[in-house]
Design a protein around this motif. Structure first.
Motif, PDB file in Angstrom:
ATOM      1  N   THR A 223      12.865   9.053   0.957  1.00 33.32           N
ATOM      2  CA  THR A 223      13.990   9.781  -0.089  1.00 33.32           C
ATOM      3  C   THR A 223      15.106   9.103   0.133  1.00 33.32           C
ATOM      4  O   THR A 223      16.080   9.129  -0.666  1.00 33.32           O
ATOM      5  CB  THR A 223      13.951  10.962   0.219  1.00 33.32           C
ATOM      6  OG1 THR A 223      14.571  11.498   1.781  1.00 33.32           O
ATOM      7  CG2 THR A 223      12.739  11.903   0.106  1.00 33.32           C
ATOM      8  N   VAL A 224      15.378   8.202   1.231  1.00 33.55           N
ATOM      9  CA  VAL A 224      16.530   7.311   1.417  1.00 33.55           C
ATOM     10  C   VAL A 224      16.685   6.154   0.880  1.00 33.55           C
ATOM     11  O   VAL A 224      15.835   5.184   1.161  1.00 33.55           O
ATOM     12  CB  VAL A 224      16.983   7.200   3.058  1.00 33.55           C
ATOM     13  CG1 VAL A 224      18.260   6.244   3.112  1.00 33.55           C
ATOM     14  CG2 VAL A 224      16.897   8.525   3.847  1.00 33.55           C
ATOM     15  N   ASP A 225      17.442   5.900  -0.114  1.00 33.95           N
ATOM     16  CA  ASP A 225      17.603   4.658  -1.129  1.00 33.95           C
ATOM     17  C   ASP A 225      17.339   3.494  -0.176  1.00 33.95           C
ATOM     18  O   ASP A 225      16.463   2.488  -0.625  1.00 33.95           O
ATOM     19  CB  ASP A 225      18.708   4.390  -1.945  1.00 33.95           C
ATOM     20  CG  ASP A 225      18.857   5.649  -2.959  1.00 33.95           C
ATOM     21  OD1 ASP A 225      17.765   6.161  -3.420  1.00 33.95           O
ATOM     22  OD2 ASP A 225      19.746   5.926  -3.469  1.00 33.95           O
ATOM     23  N   ALA A 226      17.935   3.304   0.875  1.00 29.16           N
ATOM     24  CA  ALA A 226      17.950   2.132   1.773  1.00 29.16           C
ATOM     25  C   ALA A 226      16.627   1.714   2.347  1.00 29.16           C
ATOM     26  O   ALA A 226      16.308   0.743   2.817  1.00 29.16           O
ATOM     27  CB  ALA A 226      19.168   2.083   2.504  1.00 29.16           C
ATOM     28  N   ALA A 227      15.816   2.851   2.632  1.00 27.52           N
ATOM     29  CA  ALA A 227      14.767   2.667   3.333  1.00 27.52           C
ATOM     30  C   ALA A 227      13.473   2.901   2.324  1.00 27.52           C
ATOM     31  O   ALA A 227      12.176   2.670   3.033  1.00 27.52           O
ATOM     32  CB  ALA A 227      14.667   3.832   4.328  1.00 27.52           C
ATOM     33  N   LYS A 228      13.377   2.793   1.071  1.00 26.58           N
ATOM     34  CA  LYS A 228      12.442   3.368   0.152  1.00 26.58           C
ATOM     35  C   LYS A 228      11.129   1.942   0.495  1.00 26.58           C
ATOM     36  O   LYS A 228      10.143   2.422   0.670  1.00 26.58           O
ATOM     37  CB  LYS A 228      12.809   3.262  -1.160  1.00 26.58           C
ATOM     38  CG  LYS A 228      13.486   4.350  -1.610  1.00 26.58           C
ATOM     39  CD  LYS A 228      13.769   4.375  -3.159  1.00 26.58           C
ATOM     40  CE  LYS A 228      14.679   5.651  -3.736  1.00 26.58           C
ATOM     41  NZ  LYS A 228      13.681   6.961  -3.351  1.00 26.58           N
ATOM     42  N   ALA A 229      11.696   0.860   0.454  1.00 25.70           N
ATOM     43  CA  ALA A 229      10.573  -0.356   0.549  1.00 25.70           C
ATOM     44  C   ALA A 229      10.186  -0.156   1.991  1.00 25.70           C
ATOM     45  O   ALA A 229       8.938  -0.384   2.158  1.00 25.70           O
ATOM     46  CB  ALA A 229      11.385  -1.387   0.326  1.00 25.70           C
ATOM     47  N   SER A 230      10.992  -0.200   3.050  1.00 27.71           N
ATOM     48  CA  SER A 230      10.361  -0.006   4.471  1.00 27.71           C
ATOM     49  C   SER A 230       9.511   1.284   4.774  1.00 27.71           C
ATOM     50  O   SER A 230       8.354   1.047   5.227  1.00 27.71           O
ATOM     51  CB  SER A 230      11.475   0.240   5.383  1.00 27.71           C
ATOM     52  OG  SER A 230      12.323  -0.956   5.302  1.00 27.71           O
ATOM     53  N   ALA A 231       9.849   2.212   4.061  1.00 32.57           N
ATOM     54  CA  ALA A 231       8.940   3.364   4.131  1.00 32.57           C
ATOM     55  C   ALA A 231       7.746   3.465   3.277  1.00 32.57           C
ATOM     56  O   ALA A 231       6.644   3.873   3.821  1.00 32.57           O
ATOM     57  CB  ALA A 231       9.682   4.824   3.622  1.00 32.57           C
TER      58      ALA A 231
END
Length: 203
Positions: free
Chosen positions: A55-63
């Motif tokens: 749900t954190v924009d900066a982590a979407k791809a990594s998550a």
């Protein structure tokens, strides 16, 4: 944390969970049992943590990659650990945490989760109770994975609790475990009289 039964280890873990659950960290709580494998216990906990990170924009791809790694991990370990039973929405990623070797696959998975936590500017905190029930080969895989993410300076932390023999079992599983972890000994929180009245109540 090591100590005899009833000294308050679980209560302390519950307190840590309450404190971290109200912070910026991603905290998961797992209770080990003799009847379940470590992968079956960790998979749903990691799933929840990764969904929160996504749900954190900066982590979407990594998550999202972490969730694919988790699906690969669950599928790869299912043949060994039939008790893995969790519905995962993401398709597995070929070649990622899926070779069937618990040591390598759990390491690859924790690296992906650690990368997602770093991207989300958070940390994954694993609270693991009753660690004495974890089978030695599975414990060795967990220690090895934690060692690797520590080398990579990824924000993954284990706070565990178990009976006193866990110190020796961890050392037998991986010799460097004695250097990796602190082993604070927990003493009874409240001393009682012979009739069961807390000593503090008599002061």
């Amino acid at each position: 944390m090591v100590g005899r039964r009833g000294v308050g280890k679980t209560a302390l873990l519950n307190l840590f969970f309450h404190e971290t659950d109200h912070s910026q960290t991603q905290c998961v709580r797992v209770d080990a049992t003799e009847s379940r494998s470590l992968p079956s216990m960790l998979t749903p906990a990691f799933h929840l943590a990764l969904l929160r990170m996504s749900t954190v924009d900066a982590a979407k791809a990594s998550a999202a990659r972490g969730l694919r790694a988790l699906s690969s991990f669950a599928r790869g370990q299912k043949a060994k650990f039939a008790d893995i039973d969790v519905e995962l929405d993401y398709e597995p990623e070929a070649g990622l945490a899926d070779n069937g070797d618990l040591d390598g696959d759990l390491t690859a998975l924790l690296i992906q989760i650690g990368a997602a936590a770093k991207a989300a500017d958070t940390a994954l905190v694993i609270l693991l109770d009753d660690m004495q029930y974890i089978e030695e080969a599975q414990l060795a895989a967990l220690i090895s994975a934690l060692h690797r993410v520590s080398q990579l300076v990824l924000p993954v932390i284990l706070v565990g609790a178990g009976l006193p023999q866990i110190r020796g079992r961890a050392g037998n599983a991986k010799s460097y475990a004695e250097r990796m972890f602190d082993y604070p000994e927990i003493e009874p929180v409240i001393q009682q009289t012979s009739i069961g009245v807390p000593m503090d109540a008599l002061k």
